[in-house]
Design an enzyme around this catalytic site. Structure first.
Site, mmCIF file in Angstrom:
data_model
loop_
_atom_site.group_PDB
_atom_site.id
_atom_site.type_symbol
_atom_site.label_atom_id
_atom_site.label_comp_id
_atom_site.label_asym_id
_atom_site.label_seq_id
_atom_site.Cartn_x
_atom_site.Cartn_y
_atom_site.Cartn_z
ATOM 1 C CE1 TYR A 279 3.556 -8.338 -6.071
ATOM 2 C CE2 TYR A 279 2.386 -8.441 -3.981
ATOM 3 C CZ TYR A 279 3.281 -8.980 -4.881
ATOM 4 O OH TYR A 279 3.896 -10.179 -4.586
ATOM 5 C CD GLN B 126 9.145 -12.877 -8.818
ATOM 6 O OE1 GLN B 126 9.957 -12.224 -8.145
ATOM 7 N NE2 GLN B 126 8.557 -13.968 -8.349
ATOM 8 C CG ASN C 114 7.178 -10.089 0.243
ATOM 9 O OD1 ASN C 114 7.655 -9.275 -0.541
ATOM 10 N ND2 ASN C 114 7.132 -11.381 -0.008
ATOM 11 C CD GLN D 74 -5.437 -2.420 13.714
ATOM 12 O OE1 GLN D 74 -4.817 -2.537 12.692
ATOM 13 N NE2 GLN D 74 -6.714 -2.086 13.714
ATOM 14 C CG HIS E 131 -4.387 -6.971 10.873
ATOM 15 N ND1 HIS E 131 -4.820 -7.446 9.661
ATOM 16 C CD2 HIS E 131 -5.264 -6.002 11.226
ATOM 17 C CE1 HIS E 131 -5.915 -6.789 9.300
ATOM 18 N NE2 HIS E 131 -6.207 -5.917 10.235
ATOM 19 C CD GLU F 117 -3.536 1.631 9.253
ATOM 20 O OE1 GLU F 117 -3.074 0.907 10.166
ATOM 21 O OE2 GLU F 117 -3.829 1.193 8.125
ATOM 22 C CG HIS F 118 -7.214 2.333 11.813
ATOM 23 N ND1 HIS F 118 -6.336 1.266 11.727
ATOM 24 C CD2 HIS F 118 -7.791 2.438 10.599
ATOM 25 C CE1 HIS F 118 -6.396 0.742 10.510
ATOM 26 N NE2 HIS F 118 -7.267 1.436 9.796
ATOM 27 C CG ASP G 235 -10.510 -2.795 8.637
ATOM 28 O OD1 ASP G 235 -9.789 -1.815 8.370
ATOM 29 O OD2 ASP G 235 -10.378 -3.485 9.663
ATOM 30 C CG HIS H 284 15.082 31.385 -18.255
ATOM 31 N ND1 HIS H 284 16.106 30.561 -18.618
ATOM 32 C CD2 HIS H 284 14.198 30.614 -17.562
ATOM 33 C CE1 HIS H 284 15.866 29.335 -18.160
ATOM 34 N NE2 HIS H 284 14.717 29.345 -17.520
#
Lengths: 430, 430
Positions: free
Chosen positions: A130, A191, A214, A259, A262, A327-328, A361, A420
């Site tokens: 995606y 969709q 999103n 950062q 964003h 994250e970083h 990045d 078993h």
């Protein structure tokens, strides 16, 4: 307002908890809408996919137009600035080289009683990728998601990207072409996720879906999880800079703003042992914001989610960093190497004054899809392992089976699973 | 009714699709109930946990009684039949030995332009292990979940197990003791998952929750995912036996019944090139069911979900097996080795006439937590990798940063992220 905290102040523990627990994402409740969209695509296939695309993306198309043709992709590739194209190609080479080292190795051995145990890795056959449309339609993200899949050996990589009013970012198609994406469809939203998970006449189903999106896309991925595999749900990006007095305030300020720009809840935190540096960085952030062509997003992000925390020692900074699990994590320190091994919870660590996070990045070679929202405590960044799966192989000789029989029967009986035990004893005429 | 299919018949493709799509689990909608329980435990902590345990498990307890004491665990350990205890200890040794080979290795290298790239693995610090109560309270599952966590280096492994009316399976506590579980709490259901995810005064929060459970537990794990990591959602167990004329019908029948006796949607499928074997196995299943102490579950499971499929060639069987993507695949073949590499989608493969699946359930050494419901197309069994996470390490020399600067700035500008580019150029006085 940017948070200013000092670990020396009495209310620090509570203020730090508040910072950790702060919610940086608007929570939109879209589960029911998404469930209806998925059911519709599952039932009516291409017809629903086309109707929904017409409705949400403001464009008309038919089944034949769902997939980008090779000519359209080639045309987009040629339309991209040659400098950007060669930068994408450099990134592709470097990311590929690094990810090739992540391929796990098969292993088989026979133990001392004659049991053969193996672990064999195979690629997921078909994967959906995606890619968001509009502002967050990043060619670098196409590379970061597609390359590990291709390195893993995924045979069919099908990408979806919404094209609101028919507009697509040519650099996104160019990146897909460079990365070897096999199919590209001009659909998006829940969709598109439904089409990838369940298939339509035009889009064959895949076994796993990756890539950011999103709230609708995230909800759709959660809902189709089980039918297909999914990657982690990406939250807003974040950076934690740990700096001492050797750090350059202007460089740190630039990293914090990289950062913050964003938007969407992105967070920048400075952790420093040097109160003077803290002040200098703060002033420098203000100064640099004013020189950006589009300062509003960065300013809003820094004001709302930014934080500067002063601490007494680097060890204190490390302890807080492990709780934040960013994250970083940048180490803008005189001796960063000694700190690297003590940072346990981080998506990626950027070592030393000359490693701004932005290198990671794009062209550093490592993956920029990393765990956000403190999930580095339990999750890893995207890599080749996300596109392969392990099959266990077990083989017994008659002697090995005999050796293991009594224990197997004892445990099976203890668990009330008589059949078993019998599946073992029947082979040994017991 | 057990399904009998032959690939030679005209309606086969459709019948096989129906088999693939068949739903083997009652879908219970418990999302809202679970959300309320989680919110309650999050708000009221131990008080809610105790109230809910009293209500659902029909027992009284206080905060001091939530955790099993060392004495209680020791007592349970001593209460277990010595044969079962030594079988658990054998299983522990063998599972540990195999999982030690799964520990991933750190890797760091410096490339030709001076960029250092590293991958470092660290254990998740704290993990919660859910163990069901009642009939499905299996000591073997405790070992299979706890051992990879401990091999990975998890420091704090906290187990929860409901004890309806105060009753606990001593073998479950014994297995936990053998596996080195650090804390055991007598709570279960969504309330136990909530306590592990968010913490209470008595139960400290963990970073990841693993282990099987009923619909409430599964829903709770889905809802806390993000706050903590979770393992896959386990579905009913399943076996696919691929057999040729060299297979022993009685052995195959025993294997099919060993799966069917799990109940709850467990599925057994035989795929064979030999129509006579198919008939012999079918008759033998009927015969063996009659000799089980408690035949009802196995009979119902075989009748409702069992299938026998005859095919013309082994290659045809392999193609169907890859579409079924079974949790367990047995190769009861004259030449199983040549088939192993062609089975791409399987949780585990059991090679040859003397490897019944039950060996893998207990003492083979491999893990019995494996992907179900066709998820072997994209997922792996549980292992050490589920309890570690990778941190990326990136380091640039000034020269390396300079070499990568133009490409980084070009891509950052193409993505409209000016401050990203500036974080690089500011370090190079550009």
């Amino acid at each position: 307002m940017t948070a200013y905290l000092s670990s020396a102040e009495p209310g620090f523990a509570q203020a730090f908890e508040t910072l950790l627990a702060s919610k940086r994402e608007a929570s939109v409740e879209v589960g029911e809408t998404v469930a209806a969209i998925i059911a519709d695509v599952r039932k009516r296939g291409d017809v629903a996919l086309i109707e929904l695309t017409t409705k949400f993306d403001g464009m008309t198309l038919d089944a034949a137009g769902l997939r980008f043709t090779a000519d359209e992709i080639e045309e987009a590739y040629r339309a991209v600035d040659p400098d950007v194209r060669s930068a994408l190609e450099l990134a592709h080479r470097r990311i590929t080289a690094h990810h090739q080292k992540q391929m796990p190795e098969d292993s088989t051995y026979t133990d001392d009683i004659g049991v053969t145990l193996g672990s064999r890795w195979t690629a997921v056959e078909a994967v959906g990728l995606y890619v968001p449309g509009g502002l967050a339609s990043y060619p670098s993200s196409v590379l970061m998601n597609a390359i590990p899949a291709k390195v893993a050996g995924v045979e069919r990589l099908a990408m979806v990207v919404p094209t609101p009013k028919g507009v697509v970012n040519p650099a996104v198609l160019a990146a897909a072409k460079i990365a070897g994406v096999d199919e590209i469809y001009r659909v998006g939203g829940a969709q598109a996720v439904a089409a990838l998970a369940f298939g339509t006449d035009t889009i064959k189903p895949v076994y796993k879906i990756v890539g950011p999106g999103n709230a609708y896309v995230a909800a759709a991925k959660r809902q189709v999880f089980g039918t297909v595999g999914i990657d982690m749900i990406a939250g807003p990006s974040e950076v934690l800079v740990i700096a001492d007095s050797t750090a350059n305030p202007a460089w740190i300020a630039a990293d914090l703003l990289a950062q913050a720009e964003h938007g969407g809840g992105a967070q920048s935190i400075l952790l420093t042992t040097d109160a003077d540096l803290a002040k200098a960085v703060d002033a420098e952030v203000d100064r640099q914001i004013g020189t950006l062509r589009a300062p509003d997003t960065a300013r809003a992000g820094w004001n709302e989610f930014g934080a500067i925390i002063t601490v007494a020692t680097i060890d204190e900074a490390i302890a807080l960093a492990n709780r934040i699990a960013s994250e970083h994590v940048e180490l803008a320190l005189d001796d960063p190497q000694s700190v690297v091994e003590k940072i346990r919870n981080a998506g990626a660590i950027f070592v030393g004054h000359h490693t701004p996070e932005a290198i990671g990045d794009y062209v550093g070679g490592s993956n920029h899809v990393l765990p956000t929202a403190r999930s580095a405590r339990f999750a890893s960044g995207l890599g080749v392992l996300d596109f392969v799966k392990r099959t266990t192989i077990l083989g017994c000789t008659p002697a090995a089976l005999s050796e293991l029989a009594d224990a197997t029967v004892a445990l099976a009986e203890a668990e009330g699973l008589q059949a078993h035990g019998r599946s073992v004893s029947i082979r040994l005429n017991r």
